[in-house]
Design a protein around this motif. Structure first.
Motif, PDB file in Angstrom:
ATOM      1  N   THR A 101       0.653  -1.157   0.134  1.00  0.00           N
ATOM      2  CA  THR A 101       0.213  -0.165   0.026  1.00  0.00           C
ATOM      3  C   THR A 101       0.739   1.323   0.118  1.00  0.00           C
ATOM      4  O   THR A 101       0.566   1.833  -0.228  1.00  0.00           O
ATOM      5  N   ASN A 134       1.048   4.302  -2.699  1.00  0.00           N
ATOM      6  CA  ASN A 134       0.687   5.524  -1.524  1.00  0.00           C
ATOM      7  C   ASN A 134       1.537   6.315  -1.301  1.00  0.00           C
ATOM      8  O   ASN A 134       1.004   6.068   0.497  1.00  0.00           O
ATOM      9  N   LEU A 154      -2.200   5.087   7.980  1.00  0.00           N
ATOM     10  CA  LEU A 154      -3.095   4.355   7.677  1.00  0.00           C
ATOM     11  C   LEU A 154      -4.603   3.614   9.400  1.00  0.00           C
ATOM     12  O   LEU A 154      -5.036   2.510   7.865  1.00  0.00           O
ATOM     13  N   THR A 208      -6.717   5.828   1.065  1.00  0.00           N
ATOM     14  CA  THR A 208      -5.579   5.393   0.257  1.00  0.00           C
ATOM     15  C   THR A 208      -6.708   5.584  -1.721  1.00  0.00           C
ATOM     16  O   THR A 208      -7.864   5.111  -1.736  1.00  0.00           O
TER      17      THR A 208
END
Length: 299
Positions: A24, A28, A37, A43
């Motif tokens: 991720t 991102n 997160l 995202t």
């Protein structure tokens, strides 16, 4: 730095969840601090492709939108929820779980049961996920003992049961069994599945008033006879008892003190649990004080 085009995650929930965070952040980069997160992550881009090969039968991390990260500085685990993190390929092969040690098989298997039970009674549950969760409870209820004993057919069934549970709860969330288990693992390094299993029946007792007739169906698929002739209090207790019997049979400890938990830490554990991302999904709203009382009830 390696310029990887994909990540292959082989293992249980921890390596697969770690791969989700890495994949991720790669796509991102504004979320380079993994703590950013936490919760429902905003995202914009799908994560780097992940091929997940599960070697346990519990977390279903290979098919869910959730992952859990340990913040070692703050002694806590936090939950991240992101549809962008689902692996593009999940390989669920019982051969990969055949060599699991007995204790790990029991802990991860009970985690799968908790996923199915919590997913079935969570606030977001509905008919489609109920179908998945009840089938998962049925499979796990009849297969976990033999899987722990080393039977290959049991391991194969558990691979399927945990996968079905993941397909369900990934859509509707969980509850305070998971909220309360996360700090136990973060502070004491208690395996996640074992922590969940120790808490399950205590939380089920707390949640019972908010579950309608669902405990009757849990008892039914776990093999309790004559549930249709039972009154509400009886079938609710029957469901709790059959789940506790399974936990006992696969060697799950009954008390927190037996697992090394210190009573003076319970307020911190409860504070962490109350603020956990899984707490809002619990079928019955729980205050910090009520969470403390649940911890104390099995201390």
């Amino acid at each position: 730095a390696a310029g990887a085009e994909a990540i292959v995650a082989v293992g249980g929930g921890s390596p697969i969840d770690t791969s989700k965070a890495i994949a991720t952040i790669i796509t991102n980069p504004e979320f380079a601090d993994v703590r950013s997160l936490e919760g429902l992550a905003p995202t914009k881009n799908p994560c780097l492709p992940i091929i997940a090969v599960t070697t346990t039968s519990g977390t279903a991390a290979e098919v869910t939108i959730n992952y859990v990260i340990t913040d070692v500085e703050k002694n806590r685990k936090f939950v991240c929820v992101d549809p962008h993190d689902i692996p593009i390929v999940a390989i669920v092969d019982p051969d990969m779980s055949a060599s699991m040690p007995t204790g790990l098989c029991a802990a991860t298997g009970m985690d799968a049961l908790v996923h199915a039970v919590e997913g079935y009674i969570t606030k977001g549950a509905w008919e489609l996920t109920d179908m998945l969760h009840l089938k998962a409870i049925e499979i796990i209820g009849r297969s976990l003992r033999s899987a722990v004993a080393g039977d290959y057919a049991g391991r194969e069934a558990m691979s399927l049961g945990q996968y079905i549970a993941g397909m369900g709860f990934s859509n509707v969330g969980l509850g305070i069994v998971h909220s309360m288990a996360h700090p136990l693992s973060a502070v004491y390094d208690i395996p996640h599945g074992k922590a969940c299993a120790m808490l399950l029946t205590a939380v089920l007792k707390f949640n019972a008033p908010a579950t309608g007739e669902k405990y009757r169906e849990i008892a039914r698929v776990m093999g309790v006879p004559n549930v249709d002739t039972m009154d509400e209090a009886t079938y609710r207790q029957a469901a709790i008892d059959v789940i506790q019997k399974l936990a006992d049979d696969v060697g799950i400890p009954k008390s927190l003190s037996e697992a090394g938990v210190k009573r003076e830490d319970i307020p911190f554990l409860a504070e962490s649990a109350f603020n956990d991302a899984c707490t809002p999904g619990n079928p019955r709203d729980a205050s910090k004080e009520e969470i403390i009382a649940i911890y104390e009830s099995i201390f």
